[in-house]
Design a protein around this motif. Structure first.
Motif, PDB file in Angstrom:
ATOM      1  N   LEU A 121       0.826  -1.212   0.000  1.00 24.51           N
ATOM      2  CA  LEU A 121       0.000   0.000   0.000  1.00 24.51           C
ATOM      3  C   LEU A 121       0.864   1.266   0.000  1.00 24.51           C
ATOM      4  CD1 LEU A 121      -2.812  -1.104   2.496  1.00 24.51           C
ATOM      5  CD2 LEU A 121      -2.795  -1.228  -0.002  1.00 24.51           C
ATOM      6  N   GLN A 122       2.031   1.156  -0.583  1.00 30.84           N
ATOM      7  CA  GLN A 122       2.964   2.286  -0.643  1.00 30.84           C
ATOM      8  C   GLN A 122       2.348   3.449  -1.411  1.00 30.84           C
ATOM      9  OE1 GLN A 122       6.872   1.072  -2.022  1.00 30.84           O
ATOM     10  NE2 GLN A 122       6.600  -0.929  -1.085  1.00 30.84           N
ATOM     11  N   GLY A 123       2.715   4.656  -0.998  1.00 31.36           N
ATOM     12  CA  GLY A 123       2.247   5.867  -1.665  1.00 31.36           C
ATOM     13  C   GLY A 123       0.994   6.457  -1.043  1.00 31.36           C
ATOM     14  N   LYS A 124       0.296   5.673  -0.253  1.00 32.29           N
ATOM     15  CA  LYS A 124      -0.891   6.179   0.435  1.00 32.29           C
ATOM     16  C   LYS A 124      -0.470   6.891   1.715  1.00 32.29           C
ATOM     17  CE  LYS A 124      -3.717   2.477  -1.440  1.00 32.29           C
ATOM     18  NZ  LYS A 124      -4.368   3.306  -2.459  1.00 32.29           N
ATOM     19  N   THR A 125      -1.335   7.766   2.203  1.00 30.02           N
ATOM     20  CA  THR A 125      -1.080   8.444   3.470  1.00 30.02           C
ATOM     21  C   THR A 125      -2.279   8.229   4.387  1.00 30.02           C
ATOM     22  OG1 THR A 125      -1.994  10.539   2.680  1.00 30.02           O
ATOM     23  CG2 THR A 125       0.381  10.207   2.386  1.00 30.02           C
ATOM     24  N   VAL A 126      -2.047   8.429   5.684  1.00 31.97           N
ATOM     25  CA  VAL A 126      -3.079   8.158   6.686  1.00 31.97           C
ATOM     26  C   VAL A 126      -3.183   9.322   7.662  1.00 31.97           C
ATOM     27  CG1 VAL A 126      -3.552   6.740   8.748  1.00 31.97           C
ATOM     28  CG2 VAL A 126      -3.032   5.636   6.582  1.00 31.97           C
ATOM     29  N   VAL A 127      -4.411   9.596   8.103  1.00 33.09           N
ATOM     30  CA  VAL A 127      -4.667  10.509   9.219  1.00 33.09           C
ATOM     31  C   VAL A 127      -5.497   9.739  10.242  1.00 33.09           C
ATOM     32  CG1 VAL A 127      -5.768  12.647   9.987  1.00 33.09           C
ATOM     33  CG2 VAL A 127      -4.654  12.562   7.752  1.00 33.09           C
ATOM     34  N   CYS A 128      -5.057   9.733  11.492  1.00 33.54           N
ATOM     35  CA  CYS A 128      -5.797   9.105  12.588  1.00 33.54           C
ATOM     36  C   CYS A 128      -6.316  10.204  13.518  1.00 33.54           C
ATOM     37  CB  CYS A 128      -4.903   8.157  13.385  1.00 33.54           C
ATOM     38  SG  CYS A 128      -4.422   6.679  12.486  1.00 33.54           S
ATOM     39  N   ILE A 129      -7.634  10.269  13.673  1.00 32.51           N
ATOM     40  CA  ILE A 129      -8.262  11.227  14.584  1.00 32.51           C
ATOM     41  C   ILE A 129      -8.905  10.414  15.698  1.00 32.51           C
ATOM     42  CG2 ILE A 129      -9.980  13.056  14.837  1.00 32.51           C
ATOM     43  CD1 ILE A 129      -9.693  13.460  11.736  1.00 32.51           C
ATOM     44  N   SER A 130      -8.384  10.554  16.909  1.00 34.56           N
ATOM     45  CA  SER A 130      -8.890   9.741  18.019  1.00 34.56           C
ATOM     46  C   SER A 130      -9.217  10.622  19.217  1.00 34.56           C
ATOM     47  CB  SER A 130      -7.867   8.673  18.409  1.00 34.56           C
ATOM     48  OG  SER A 130      -6.639   9.267  18.774  1.00 34.56           O
ATOM     49  N   THR A 131     -10.195  10.141  19.984  1.00 33.24           N
ATOM     50  CA  THR A 131     -10.623  10.863  21.177  1.00 33.24           C
ATOM     51  C   THR A 131     -10.506   9.944  22.383  1.00 33.24           C
ATOM     52  OG1 THR A 131     -12.924  10.153  20.906  1.00 33.24           O
ATOM     53  CG2 THR A 131     -12.287  12.246  19.871  1.00 33.24           C
ATOM     54  N   MET A 132     -10.311  10.561  23.556  1.00 24.87           N
ATOM     55  CA  MET A 132     -10.249   9.772  24.789  1.00 24.87           C
ATOM     56  C   MET A 132     -10.744  10.593  25.961  1.00 24.87           C
ATOM     57  SD  MET A 132      -6.127   9.674  25.199  1.00 24.87           S
ATOM     58  CE  MET A 132      -5.511  10.514  23.758  1.00 24.87           C
ATOM     59  N   LYS A 133     -11.190   9.897  26.975  1.00 29.34           N
ATOM     60  CA  LYS A 133     -11.673  10.540  28.186  1.00 29.34           C
ATOM     61  C   LYS A 133     -10.513  11.139  28.985  1.00 29.34           C
ATOM     62  CE  LYS A 133     -14.234   9.576  32.428  1.00 29.34           C
ATOM     63  NZ  LYS A 133     -14.976   8.546  33.191  1.00 29.34           N
ATOM     64  N   GLY A 134      -9.409  10.419  29.067  1.00 34.50           N
ATOM     65  CA  GLY A 134      -8.250  10.855  29.854  1.00 34.50           C
ATOM     66  C   GLY A 134      -7.496  11.985  29.195  1.00 34.50           C
ATOM     67  N   PRO A 135      -6.476  12.484  29.882  1.00 38.18           N
ATOM     68  CA  PRO A 135      -5.683  13.589  29.330  1.00 38.18           C
ATOM     69  C   PRO A 135      -4.879  13.164  28.110  1.00 38.18           C
ATOM     70  CG  PRO A 135      -4.745  12.808  31.400  1.00 38.18           C
ATOM     71  CD  PRO A 135      -6.040  12.096  31.228  1.00 38.18           C
ATOM     72  N   THR A 136      -4.558  14.130  27.263  1.00 43.64           N
ATOM     73  CA  THR A 136      -3.843  13.853  26.018  1.00 43.64           C
ATOM     74  C   THR A 136      -2.505  13.161  26.257  1.00 43.64           C
ATOM     75  OG1 THR A 136      -4.930  15.742  24.978  1.00 43.64           O
ATOM     76  CG2 THR A 136      -2.947  14.929  23.918  1.00 43.64           C
ATOM     77  N   PHE A 137      -1.826  13.498  27.340  1.00 44.74           N
ATOM     78  CA  PHE A 137      -0.506  12.916  27.587  1.00 44.74           C
ATOM     79  C   PHE A 137      -0.565  11.508  28.183  1.00 44.74           C
ATOM     80  CE2 PHE A 137      -1.571  15.507  31.329  1.00 44.74           C
ATOM     81  CZ  PHE A 137      -1.491  14.558  32.332  1.00 44.74           C
ATOM     82  N   TYR A 138      -1.771  11.019  28.501  1.00 43.52           N
ATOM     83  CA  TYR A 138      -1.924   9.710  29.140  1.00 43.52           C
ATOM     84  C   TYR A 138      -1.298   8.573  28.322  1.00 43.52           C
ATOM     85  CZ  TYR A 138      -4.297   5.511  30.868  1.00 43.52           C
ATOM     86  OH  TYR A 138      -4.566   4.249  31.323  1.00 43.52           O
ATOM     87  N   PRO A 139      -1.574   8.455  27.005  1.00 45.41           N
ATOM     88  CA  PRO A 139      -0.971   7.348  26.246  1.00 45.41           C
ATOM     89  C   PRO A 139       0.551   7.396  26.224  1.00 45.41           C
ATOM     90  CG  PRO A 139      -2.762   8.322  25.011  1.00 45.41           C
ATOM     91  CD  PRO A 139      -2.491   9.227  26.174  1.00 45.41           C
ATOM     92  N   LEU A 140       1.115   8.598  26.188  1.00 47.12           N
ATOM     93  CA  LEU A 140       2.567   8.736  26.129  1.00 47.12           C
ATOM     94  C   LEU A 140       3.214   8.378  27.461  1.00 47.12           C
ATOM     95  CD1 LEU A 140       5.186   9.605  24.729  1.00 47.12           C
ATOM     96  CD2 LEU A 140       4.663  11.953  25.399  1.00 47.12           C
ATOM     97  N   LEU A 141       2.712   8.948  28.544  1.00 42.95           N
ATOM     98  CA  LEU A 141       3.370   8.772  29.847  1.00 42.95           C
ATOM     99  C   LEU A 141       3.006   7.461  30.528  1.00 42.95           C
ATOM    100  CD1 LEU A 141       3.116  12.406  31.269  1.00 42.95           C
ATOM    101  CD2 LEU A 141       4.999  11.347  30.032  1.00 42.95           C
ATOM    102  N   TRP A 142       1.773   7.009  30.361  1.00 43.97           N
ATOM    103  CA  TRP A 142       1.331   5.835  31.106  1.00 43.97           C
ATOM    104  C   TRP A 142       1.398   4.550  30.277  1.00 43.97           C
ATOM    105  CZ3 TRP A 142       0.979   4.729  35.947  1.00 43.97           C
ATOM    106  CH2 TRP A 142       0.209   3.641  36.390  1.00 43.97           C
ATOM    107  N   LEU A 143       1.198   4.673  28.969  1.00 46.17           N
ATOM    108  CA  LEU A 143       1.139   3.485  28.108  1.00 46.17           C
ATOM    109  C   LEU A 143       2.293   3.401  27.110  1.00 46.17           C
ATOM    110  CD1 LEU A 143      -2.698   3.540  27.332  1.00 46.17           C
ATOM    111  CD2 LEU A 143      -1.506   2.176  29.057  1.00 46.17           C
ATOM    112  N   ASN A 144       3.354   4.175  27.330  1.00 44.27           N
ATOM    113  CA  ASN A 144       4.527   4.146  26.450  1.00 44.27           C
ATOM    114  C   ASN A 144       4.172   4.363  24.970  1.00 44.27           C
ATOM    115  OD1 ASN A 144       6.419   3.617  28.541  1.00 44.27           O
ATOM    116  ND2 ASN A 144       5.745   1.492  28.545  1.00 44.27           N
ATOM    117  N   ASN A 145       3.193   5.227  24.748  1.00 41.25           N
ATOM    118  CA  ASN A 145       2.785   5.582  23.381  1.00 41.25           C
ATOM    119  C   ASN A 145       2.256   4.382  22.594  1.00 41.25           C
ATOM    120  OD1 ASN A 145       2.461   8.008  22.127  1.00 41.25           O
ATOM    121  ND2 ASN A 145       4.386   7.947  21.032  1.00 41.25           N
TER     122      ASN A 145
END
Length: 195
Positions: A121-145
């Protein structure tokens, strides 16, 4: 540019649906976007359950006639936009079931004798738009991104998609979550998108 939006939320009164509307609104005024399709997995009644037995083998998933429509959408698109909530640190099971079935061997990638496969699937691009209840930094600091690693490294890079843009919006159930500002940010992004 042809855009496929894969929307994954069961409620059309949700904030996620408002993000879908922002994508559509911004895209309408962008002359670079020539065509746009929306795949609403819940409304579509997409079956995320993998079934394998003596007549349906995993190695033949790329030929499954029930998935042909969805394979053609992925081949058609220049840009794939995923809109989904983050539940338990990852996308919903509905979206993961779509990924499991569509990003199959001999369609999204081809095994080689080397360490890594050939991404188809080379040449295609992706945008991921996600929402969460917790703070924005939660996945980075608590779940190692874990969310970004799962989507970018384990999935998109594997199938040859190198350009992935993430919008991870936290505090979305808070009155101070700046929801309107974030919806406007998505609208503006799609108005100005060039590739």
């Amino acid at each position: 540019m042809k855009v496929l939006v894969v929307y994954t939320h069961p409620n059309h009164n949700s904030l996620n649906y408002s993000f879908l509307e922002s994508v559509l609104k911004g895209s309408e005024s962008n002359s670079n976007i020539t065509e746009l399709q929306v795949l609403d997995l819940y409304e579509e009644g997409f079956d995320p359950v993998l079934v394998f037995h003596e007549h349906k083998r995993r190695r033949d998933m790329h030929k499954d006639v029930h998935l042909e429509k969805y394979r053609q959408q992925l081949l058609w698109a220049d840009k794939i936009v995923f809109i989904y909530p983050i539940w338990w640190g990852r996308p919903p099971a509905m979206l993961l079931g779509y990924i499991d079935q569509l990003f199959a061997s001999n369609f999204a990638y081809k095994d080689t004798k080397g360490l890594f496969p050939e991404g188809l699937l080379q040449g295609k691009t992706v945008v991921c738009i996600s929402t969460m209840k917790g703070p924005t930094f939660y996945p980075l600091l608590w779940l190692n991104n874990a969310h970004k690693v799962l989507m970018k490294r384990a999935l998109f890079s594997y199938v040859g998609i190198k350009r992935v843009k993430f919008f991870e919006f936290g505090n979305m159930e808070s009155r101070k979550g700046k929801q309107t500002k974030k919806l406007q940010k998505i609208d503006r992004y799609f108005q100005r998108l060039t590739r």
